[in-house]
Design a protein around this motif. Structure first.
Motif, PDB file in Angstrom:
ATOM      1  N   LEU A   1       0.832  -1.203   0.000  1.00 29.41           N
ATOM      2  CA  LEU A   1       0.000   0.000   0.000  1.00 29.41           C
ATOM      3  C   LEU A   1       0.863   1.249   0.000  1.00 29.41           C
ATOM      4  O   LEU A   1       0.616   2.195  -0.762  1.00 29.41           O
ATOM      5  CB  LEU A   1      -0.925  -0.011   1.225  1.00 29.41           C
ATOM      6  CG  LEU A   1      -1.948   1.114   1.332  1.00 29.41           C
ATOM      7  CD1 LEU A   1      -2.954   1.037   0.195  1.00 29.41           C
ATOM      8  CD2 LEU A   1      -2.667   1.064   2.682  1.00 29.41           C
ATOM      9  N   VAL A   2       1.874   1.268   0.845  1.00 24.87           N
ATOM     10  CA  VAL A   2       2.775   2.425   0.920  1.00 24.87           C
ATOM     11  C   VAL A   2       3.588   2.558  -0.371  1.00 24.87           C
ATOM     12  O   VAL A   2       3.780   3.666  -0.889  1.00 24.87           O
ATOM     13  CB  VAL A   2       3.703   2.307   2.144  1.00 24.87           C
ATOM     14  CG1 VAL A   2       4.763   3.406   2.130  1.00 24.87           C
ATOM     15  CG2 VAL A   2       2.888   2.365   3.435  1.00 24.87           C
ATOM     16  N   GLU A   3       4.039   1.442  -0.900  1.00 25.80           N
ATOM     17  CA  GLU A   3       4.824   1.465  -2.135  1.00 25.80           C
ATOM     18  C   GLU A   3       4.025   2.075  -3.285  1.00 25.80           C
ATOM     19  O   GLU A   3       4.520   2.926  -4.035  1.00 25.80           O
ATOM     20  CB  GLU A   3       5.250   0.041  -2.501  1.00 25.80           C
ATOM     21  CG  GLU A   3       5.980  -0.073  -3.827  1.00 25.80           C
ATOM     22  CD  GLU A   3       6.219  -1.522  -4.238  1.00 25.80           C
ATOM     23  OE1 GLU A   3       6.846  -1.731  -5.290  1.00 25.80           O
ATOM     24  OE2 GLU A   3       5.762  -2.444  -3.525  1.00 25.80           O
TER      25      GLU A   3
ATOM     26  N   ALA B   1      -5.240  -4.772  -8.387  1.00 26.45           N
ATOM     27  CA  ALA B   1      -5.654  -6.069  -7.850  1.00 26.45           C
ATOM     28  C   ALA B   1      -4.443  -6.994  -7.809  1.00 26.45           C
ATOM     29  O   ALA B   1      -3.697  -7.095  -8.788  1.00 26.45           O
ATOM     30  CB  ALA B   1      -6.759  -6.679  -8.708  1.00 26.45           C
ATOM     31  N   GLU B   2      -4.260  -7.653  -6.696  1.00 26.85           N
ATOM     32  CA  GLU B   2      -3.110  -8.543  -6.543  1.00 26.85           C
ATOM     33  C   GLU B   2      -3.527  -9.785  -5.763  1.00 26.85           C
ATOM     34  O   GLU B   2      -4.253  -9.696  -4.769  1.00 26.85           O
ATOM     35  CB  GLU B   2      -1.987  -7.805  -5.818  1.00 26.85           C
ATOM     36  CG  GLU B   2      -0.652  -8.524  -5.863  1.00 26.85           C
ATOM     37  CD  GLU B   2       0.499  -7.614  -5.441  1.00 26.85           C
ATOM     38  OE1 GLU B   2       1.575  -8.151  -5.137  1.00 26.85           O
ATOM     39  OE2 GLU B   2       0.313  -6.376  -5.408  1.00 26.85           O
ATOM     40  N   GLN B   3      -3.080 -10.927  -6.214  1.00 32.73           N
ATOM     41  CA  GLN B   3      -3.447 -12.203  -5.601  1.00 32.73           C
ATOM     42  C   GLN B   3      -2.355 -12.653  -4.622  1.00 32.73           C
ATOM     43  O   GLN B   3      -1.194 -12.805  -4.983  1.00 32.73           O
ATOM     44  CB  GLN B   3      -3.634 -13.275  -6.684  1.00 32.73           C
ATOM     45  CG  GLN B   3      -4.008 -14.654  -6.182  1.00 32.73           C
ATOM     46  CD  GLN B   3      -5.317 -14.684  -5.410  1.00 32.73           C
ATOM     47  OE1 GLN B   3      -5.317 -14.743  -4.181  1.00 32.73           O
ATOM     48  NE2 GLN B   3      -6.430 -14.638  -6.127  1.00 32.73           N
TER      49      GLN B   3
ATOM     50  N   LEU C   1      -7.514 -12.504  -3.031  1.00 35.66           N
ATOM     51  CA  LEU C   1      -7.475 -11.413  -3.996  1.00 35.66           C
ATOM     52  C   LEU C   1      -7.634 -10.100  -3.234  1.00 35.66           C
ATOM     53  O   LEU C   1      -8.588  -9.907  -2.493  1.00 35.66           O
ATOM     54  CB  LEU C   1      -8.589 -11.564  -5.027  1.00 35.66           C
ATOM     55  CG  LEU C   1      -8.644 -10.496  -6.120  1.00 35.66           C
ATOM     56  CD1 LEU C   1      -7.338 -10.452  -6.913  1.00 35.66           C
ATOM     57  CD2 LEU C   1      -9.832 -10.737  -7.042  1.00 35.66           C
ATOM     58  N   THR C   2      -6.674  -9.215  -3.425  1.00 35.16           N
ATOM     59  CA  THR C   2      -6.604  -7.977  -2.647  1.00 35.16           C
ATOM     60  C   THR C   2      -6.648  -6.768  -3.568  1.00 35.16           C
ATOM     61  O   THR C   2      -6.047  -6.768  -4.643  1.00 35.16           O
ATOM     62  CB  THR C   2      -5.297  -7.954  -1.824  1.00 35.16           C
ATOM     63  OG1 THR C   2      -5.265  -9.103  -0.972  1.00 35.16           O
ATOM     64  CG2 THR C   2      -5.206  -6.695  -0.981  1.00 35.16           C
ATOM     65  N   PHE C   3      -7.383  -5.742  -3.124  1.00 35.74           N
ATOM     66  CA  PHE C   3      -7.478  -4.497  -3.882  1.00 35.74           C
ATOM     67  C   PHE C   3      -6.760  -3.373  -3.130  1.00 35.74           C
ATOM     68  O   PHE C   3      -7.015  -3.153  -1.940  1.00 35.74           O
ATOM     69  CB  PHE C   3      -8.936  -4.098  -4.102  1.00 35.74           C
ATOM     70  CG  PHE C   3      -9.768  -5.132  -4.793  1.00 35.74           C
ATOM     71  CD1 PHE C   3      -9.295  -5.807  -5.908  1.00 35.74           C
ATOM     72  CD2 PHE C   3     -11.041  -5.447  -4.329  1.00 35.74           C
ATOM     73  CE1 PHE C   3     -10.057  -6.777  -6.549  1.00 35.74           C
ATOM     74  CE2 PHE C   3     -11.817  -6.399  -4.955  1.00 35.74           C
ATOM     75  CZ  PHE C   3     -11.328  -7.063  -6.066  1.00 35.74           C
ATOM     76  N   PHE C   4      -5.877  -2.682  -3.829  1.00 34.74           N
ATOM     77  CA  PHE C   4      -5.243  -1.476  -3.309  1.00 34.74           C
ATOM     78  C   PHE C   4      -5.887  -0.319  -4.072  1.00 34.74           C
ATOM     79  O   PHE C   4      -5.675  -0.167  -5.277  1.00 34.74           O
ATOM     80  CB  PHE C   4      -3.733  -1.525  -3.526  1.00 34.74           C
ATOM     81  CG  PHE C   4      -3.075  -2.694  -2.834  1.00 34.74           C
ATOM     82  CD1 PHE C   4      -2.687  -2.597  -1.500  1.00 34.74           C
ATOM     83  CD2 PHE C   4      -2.870  -3.888  -3.498  1.00 34.74           C
ATOM     84  CE1 PHE C   4      -2.093  -3.673  -0.852  1.00 34.74           C
ATOM     85  CE2 PHE C   4      -2.277  -4.977  -2.864  1.00 34.74           C
ATOM     86  CZ  PHE C   4      -1.891  -4.870  -1.540  1.00 34.74           C
ATOM     87  N   VAL C   5      -6.668   0.462  -3.363  1.00 44.70           N
ATOM     88  CA  VAL C   5      -7.538   1.452  -3.994  1.00 44.70           C
ATOM     89  C   VAL C   5      -7.060   2.859  -3.637  1.00 44.70           C
ATOM     90  O   VAL C   5      -6.904   3.189  -2.456  1.00 44.70           O
ATOM     91  CB  VAL C   5      -9.002   1.265  -3.541  1.00 44.70           C
ATOM     92  CG1 VAL C   5      -9.927   2.174  -4.331  1.00 44.70           C
ATOM     93  CG2 VAL C   5      -9.428  -0.201  -3.678  1.00 44.70           C
TER      94      VAL C   5
END
Length: 281
Positions: free
Chosen positions: A39-41, A204-206, A265-269
């Protein structure tokens, strides 16, 4: 926000659970660390920026952000759990960081002045807000024009144990609302757009993996203690045992030669403020 924090029942339950988990939270696996660092990256922080980290926990996001914004920057981490904040404080002191302030506060009743921050983060905690749209509108006010928000949430397909438990619980009249507003990319977009954010970007990242049947079944107690699943404990003991039996059966039916696929499955929004008048009040 320096006065004694009074929490309503649901928030107090969350605080108690995370107080109890605080001493082992960072050793429960590296998933939260991965989420925080990613998230920070993705936020591309700059030196000197002012950061608000919502539900900072053990400081995973706050520390990573503080190291990026440098001594000229500032990070404020807020959380309702004194135990998690204590762990964060120890980690911050060990790293010799002087640009982080920790505050015990409810993220939905914060009273920072408008235009206080350049970036707001919220990792692994948005689903604990009683009114997510209202929380986002509140945080929107704290950002400067051009400021950004970055949240991390998981898809509605994530965590096989949660998906299976929701399915079984529904048979017994218990609706487990885990990520109704953030479970898809489209829902995340709509949520931020309604709160007044523009230039919305979703990555989106798995992070999924295969788990054994024993590992999945062994998560029963942990899931039952998850704040959003506490309503299950209100079932009569006999019915709760039936839920457990069916939960185990459903997991067993998913087993393959590789094990059980545990989707994460992750969302960084991310969103940005371009026109503050776009905020829905």
């Amino acid at each position: 926000m320096s006065k004694s924090l009074e929490l309503e029942e649901f928030k107090q339950q969350i605080a108690t659970i995370y107080n109890q988990r605080s001493h082992k939270y960072d050793s429960e696996g590296n998933l939260h660390q991965q989420w925080a660092y990613r998230l920070v990256e993705y936020a591309h922080l700059r030196k000197g920026e002012r950061i608000l980290d919502i539900a900072t926990g053990t400081g995973l996001v706050a520390i990573a952000a503080a190291e990026r914004v440098g001594e000229s920057g500032r990070v404020v981490g807020v959380d309702i759990s004194t135990g998690m904040l204590q762990v964060a404080r120890h980690k911050i002191e060990a790293r010799g960081l002087n640009n982080i302030q920790l505050i015990q506060a409810d993220a939905e009743t914060l009273d920072f002045p408008d235009n206080s921050f350049d970036v707001i983060f919220c990792a692994s905690a948005l689903i604990f807000m009683k009114d997510i749209p209202a929380a986002l509108r509140l945080w929107h006010k704290f950002l400067v024009p051009g400021g950004r928000i970055g949240i991390q949430v998981v898809a509605e397909t994530a965590f096989v144990t949660s998906v299976v438990l929701q399915k079984v619980a529904k048979r017994y009249g218990v609706e487990l609302i885990l990520n109704e507003l953030t479970g898809t990319e489209e829902k995340c977009y709509v949520l931020l757009k309604a709160a007044g954010f523009e230039e919305i970007e979703i990555r989106a990242e798995q992070f999924g993996n295969y788990v054994t049947l024993a590992e999945a079944q062994g998560m029963w107690e942990s899931i039952l203690n998850f704040p959003l699943c506490l309503s299950l404990r209100k079932l009569e003991p006999e019915k709760l045992m039936q839920v457990k039996a069916e939960y185990f059966d459903e997991l067993e039916a998913l087993e393959t030669e590789k094990g059980i696929w545990n989707d994460i499955l992750t969302f960084f929004v991310f969103g940005r403020i371009l026109d503050r008048s776009a905020t829905l009040l």
